[in-house]
Design an enzyme around this catalytic site. Structure first.
Site, mmCIF file in Angstrom:
data_model
loop_
_atom_site.group_PDB
_atom_site.id
_atom_site.type_symbol
_atom_site.label_atom_id
_atom_site.label_comp_id
_atom_site.label_asym_id
_atom_site.label_seq_id
_atom_site.Cartn_x
_atom_site.Cartn_y
_atom_site.Cartn_z
ATOM 1 N N ARG A 9 45.711 -13.522 98.272
ATOM 2 C CA ARG A 9 46.255 -13.930 99.585
ATOM 3 C C ARG A 9 45.410 -13.332 100.690
ATOM 4 O O ARG A 9 44.979 -12.190 100.600
ATOM 5 C CB ARG A 9 47.696 -13.442 99.744
ATOM 6 C CG ARG A 9 48.307 -13.800 101.098
ATOM 7 C CD ARG A 9 49.696 -13.203 101.276
ATOM 8 N NE ARG A 9 49.707 -11.752 101.282
ATOM 9 C CZ ARG A 9 49.342 -10.994 102.324
ATOM 10 N NH1 ARG A 9 48.921 -11.547 103.445
ATOM 11 N NH2 ARG A 9 49.398 -9.681 102.244
ATOM 12 N N VAL A 10 45.195 -14.131 101.739
ATOM 13 C CA VAL A 10 44.599 -13.636 102.976
ATOM 14 C C VAL A 10 45.519 -14.036 104.118
ATOM 15 O O VAL A 10 46.212 -15.050 104.048
ATOM 16 C CB VAL A 10 43.158 -14.154 103.216
ATOM 17 C CG1 VAL A 10 42.187 -13.520 102.229
ATOM 18 C CG2 VAL A 10 43.089 -15.664 103.165
ATOM 19 N N SER A 11 45.507 -13.225 105.188
ATOM 20 C CA SER A 11 46.447 -13.415 106.284
ATOM 21 C C SER A 11 45.992 -14.411 107.341
ATOM 22 O O SER A 11 46.822 -15.040 107.987
ATOM 23 C CB SER A 11 46.722 -12.074 106.969
ATOM 24 O OG SER A 11 47.229 -11.161 106.043
ATOM 25 N N THR A 12 44.679 -14.544 107.537
ATOM 26 C CA THR A 12 44.195 -15.398 108.618
ATOM 27 C C THR A 12 43.168 -16.396 108.108
ATOM 28 O O THR A 12 42.583 -16.219 107.034
ATOM 29 C CB THR A 12 43.550 -14.563 109.747
ATOM 30 O OG1 THR A 12 42.398 -13.893 109.215
ATOM 31 C CG2 THR A 12 44.522 -13.542 110.315
ATOM 32 N N GLN A 15 39.537 -15.249 107.226
ATOM 33 C CA GLN A 15 39.356 -14.386 106.065
ATOM 34 C C GLN A 15 39.152 -15.249 104.827
ATOM 35 O O GLN A 15 39.502 -16.423 104.802
ATOM 36 C CB GLN A 15 40.577 -13.486 105.862
ATOM 37 C CG GLN A 15 40.787 -12.479 106.975
ATOM 38 C CD GLN A 15 42.069 -11.691 106.781
ATOM 39 O OE1 GLN A 15 43.093 -12.239 106.388
ATOM 40 N NE2 GLN A 15 42.005 -10.404 107.080
#
Length: 190
Positions: A9-12, A15
């Protein structure tokens, strides 16, 4: 037959999951990947598309691998609930960065401590940020972006041209909310 499953998972949007994928692939042969991109860890696990699909997919004997605990979530309770859901299905959870198996009693204890420490650090960061804002206000410093429009000019142009909020916003290349604020500030109609 048990499977090795990876979750990244990445937040933005700016990324990438590449580092997480590469680190996992250095140590494990992955049968199935689940991914959440541009998804905050503050969103509950069950509400994230990739993690929700993973929770529905896993079977007893499977192993879920994550790059780090914080990929599962940023909230201690949510992370613990997610791990517990997986464990109750007979699924082992491994965190590579922290280096432990979260299905063992020692792993669960470490998970609880690390999650609590991460949550405490986020709270401390937020508290320091709020203190900085409070201090800046007390010192009379302007917060936010510098104002680029003159409220009187916006208000007068709108009035002279009998223009709508939208037309005024387009004319000055500002948002409709900025037009409304300018008109309120200049005591004109909005």
């Amino acid at each position: 037959m048990s499977a090795t499953i990876a979750y990244v998972r990445v937040s933005t949007e700016d990324q990438s999951t590449n580092t997480q994928r590469a680190t996992i692939l250095e140590r494990h042969k992955v049968d199935r990947w689940f991914v959440d991109e541009a998804t905050s860890g503050l969103i509950k696990a069950q509400d994230r598309k990739g993690l929700g699909e993973l929770l529905n997919y896993v079977r007893e004997g499977d192993t879920v691998i994550v790059y780090a605990i914080d990929r599962l979530g940023r909230n201690t309770v949510d992370v613990l609930e997610t791990v517990e859901k997986l464990n109750s299905k007979g699924v082992a959870v491994l965190s590579l960065r922290e280096g432990f198996d979260m299905s063992t009693p020692m792993g669960k204890a470490m998970l609880t401590m690390l999650s609590a420490m991460a949550e405490l650090e986020r709270s401390n960061i937020k508290e320091r940020q709020m203190q900085g804002i409070k201090r800046a206000k007390a010192e009379g410093k302007a917060l936010g972006r510098e104002k680029v429009i003159n409220d009187e000019d916006v208000s007068q142009w709108r009035k002279d041209n009998s223009a709508s909020i939208k037309a005024t916003a387009i004319h000055f290349s500002i948002s409709p909310a900025s037009v409304k604020r300018a008109c309120r500030s200049a005591n004109c109609y909005s």
